[in-house]
Write a protein that holds these residues in place. Structure first.
Motif, PDB file in Angstrom:
ATOM      1  N   SER A 166       3.601   1.438  -1.712  1.00  0.00           N
ATOM      2  CA  SER A 166       4.345   1.430  -2.978  1.00  0.00           C
ATOM      3  C   SER A 166       3.633   2.294  -4.020  1.00  0.00           C
ATOM      4  CB  SER A 166       4.483  -0.006  -3.491  1.00  0.00           C
ATOM      5  OG  SER A 166       3.224  -0.483  -3.953  1.00  0.00           O
ATOM      6  N   ASP A 167       4.221   2.369  -5.220  1.00  0.00           N
ATOM      7  CA  ASP A 167       3.618   3.160  -6.300  1.00  0.00           C
ATOM      8  C   ASP A 167       2.396   2.467  -6.903  1.00  0.00           C
ATOM      9  OD1 ASP A 167       5.593   5.026  -5.997  1.00  0.00           O
ATOM     10  OD2 ASP A 167       6.907   4.114  -7.494  1.00  0.00           O
ATOM     11  N   SER A 168       2.211   1.181  -6.581  1.00  0.00           N
ATOM     12  CA  SER A 168       1.095   0.434  -7.157  1.00  0.00           C
ATOM     13  C   SER A 168       0.354  -0.321  -6.048  1.00  0.00           C
ATOM     14  CB  SER A 168       1.625  -0.543  -8.215  1.00  0.00           C
ATOM     15  OG  SER A 168       0.565  -1.288  -8.763  1.00  0.00           O
ATOM     16  N   ASP A 207      -8.423  -5.958  -5.822  1.00  0.00           N
ATOM     17  CA  ASP A 207      -7.371  -6.824  -5.270  1.00  0.00           C
ATOM     18  C   ASP A 207      -7.743  -7.365  -3.891  1.00  0.00           C
ATOM     19  OD1 ASP A 207      -5.534  -6.464  -7.454  1.00  0.00           O
ATOM     20  OD2 ASP A 207      -5.263  -4.419  -6.711  1.00  0.00           O
ATOM     21  N   ARG A 220       0.121 -10.724  -5.718  1.00  0.00           N
ATOM     22  CA  ARG A 220       0.939  -9.568  -5.340  1.00  0.00           C
ATOM     23  C   ARG A 220       1.531  -9.768  -3.950  1.00  0.00           C
ATOM     24  NH1 ARG A 220      -0.223  -4.505  -7.190  1.00  0.00           N
ATOM     25  NH2 ARG A 220       1.556  -3.889  -5.900  1.00  0.00           N
ATOM     26  N   GLN A 238       0.826  -1.223   0.000  1.00  0.00           N
ATOM     27  CA  GLN A 238       0.000   0.000   0.000  1.00  0.00           C
ATOM     28  C   GLN A 238       0.854   1.264   0.000  1.00  0.00           C
ATOM     29  OE1 GLN A 238      -2.236  -1.989  -1.024  1.00  0.00           O
ATOM     30  NE2 GLN A 238      -3.841  -0.604  -0.306  1.00  0.00           N
ATOM     31  N   GLU A 254      -5.948  -2.451  -4.858  1.00  0.00           N
ATOM     32  CA  GLU A 254      -7.180  -1.675  -4.963  1.00  0.00           C
ATOM     33  C   GLU A 254      -8.355  -2.420  -4.330  1.00  0.00           C
ATOM     34  OE1 GLU A 254      -8.022  -0.442  -8.937  1.00  0.00           O
ATOM     35  OE2 GLU A 254      -5.946   0.183  -9.328  1.00  0.00           O
TER      36      GLU A 254
END
Length: 329
Positions: free
Chosen positions: A147-149, A156, A173, A145, A152
């Motif tokens: 990180s850059d990605s 996810d 992930r 959370q 969601e």
């Protein structure tokens, strides 16, 4: 506790193929090892190999046994086989590990739920498959959370009936993060292999569930035709005067008796209102039900319908035999 024979996983044909020799040549090497008890070459039963069929001299080898034979060949036959046998052992160990990962997934996928065209797993199942702890999984989630990605919501991960679930994309992930961040090599290796093994295993599980649902739907349609689209307890039939809906009820609930879910003998057509009445009477839709519950329901709430009780008692004889067989299997 591990079985005594655990670790002896290499078959003779696998080892001879990796060594690029015939099985007969492998037997000759093993016989050489046993020919002189005073030389340096020794293969010990229960350490280097075990017999899978002693009368046929058929063996299973351990990694130590495979390495001992490779070392002998390296020295005696003047050709390097050491790197080849190391590569074979590495791939063999990966196959064994992947087999355990697939088994772990199959044992911990009961929560697999389709939601918004995505399959979600409960956090408990994710923790079990990744062989981690809830706290360590939370840390992996928090790391992603930040990180850059980030993961969601609804894509996810999601909260289903108050329980955190992760979609398969979210699950991969998390395993990817753990494969990078864990400090123990074996644990990193386990999580690193999850995505490849998981995609194959989950596809197999989902394909089987889809096929099973088709079998159930087909059986339910056939049961409705057999019953003449008529409620078997009230004898109601849909017409211009009676617009009631009908459902097909699993006499033995499909969640608790999945082996009977597509069995026509386990299906009966009921008016929707009677179906709801039965489940409320039985304690709710989530509570398991059996043929005895339905017979008791008919006796108490629809005592005039002797015919359906006769049908249910015949079904009971057939279904109970299958329940016993399932428990014995």
């Amino acid at each position: 506790m591990a079985k005594k024979n655990s670790g002896f996983t290499i078959r003779e044909e696998q080892l001879s193929e990796a060594l690029e020799i015939t099985r007969k040549e492998l037997d000759q090497i093993v016989q050489f090892f046993n020919s002189d008890p005073n030389d340096q070459w020794e293969l010990r039963e229960s350490e280097h190999f075990i017999y899978i069929n002693k009368s046929l001299n058929e063996r299973l080898f351990s990694e130590q046994g495979a390495y001992a034979i490779a070392k002998y060949m390296d020295e005696k036959e003047k050709k390097s086989i050491w790197s080849r046998i190391k590569e074979f052992i590495t791939k063999h160990k990966e196959k064994i590990r992947n087999s355990f990962i697939s088994k772990k997934i199959q044992e911990n996928s009961s929560s697999l739920t389709l939601r918004n065209n995505r399959h979600f797993l409960s956090k408990k199942d994710v923790v079990n498959i990744l062989c981690t702890s809830p706290a360590r999984l939370n840390k992996a989630f928090d790391d992603i959370q930040r990180s850059d990605s980030p993961l969601e919501l609804h894509t996810d991960f999601d909260d289903i009936d108050g329980v955190r679930h992760y979609s398969l994309a979210g699950f991969y992930r998390l395993s990817e993060n753990l494969a990078k961040e864990l400090t123990v090599k074996n644990r990193r290796s386990w999580c690193g292999a999850i995505e490849v093994v998981g995609k194959k295993t989950f596809k197999m599980i989902i394909d089987e569930e889809t096929a099973q649902q088709k079998r159930i739907d087909s059986a339910m349609n056939a049961a409705k035709r057999r019953d003449g689209s008529r409620c078997q307890i009230t004898n109601q039939k849909r017409d211009k005067y009676n617009r009631c809906n009908f459902v097909v009820h699993h006499i033995y609930s499909k969640e608790y008796y999945p082996h009977l879910a597509a069995c026509q003998d386990n299906l009966i057509t009921l008016a929707e209102v009677v179906h709801q009445e039965f489940h409320i009477w039985n304690g709710g839709f989530q509570k398991p039900c059996t043929v005895d519950h339905l017979i008791q329901f008919v006796n108490e709430l629809h005592p005039d319908n002797y015919e359906v009780v006769l049908k249910l008692n015949k079904a009971k004889q057939i279904l109970n035999a299958q329940v016993v067989q399932s428990k014995a299997a």
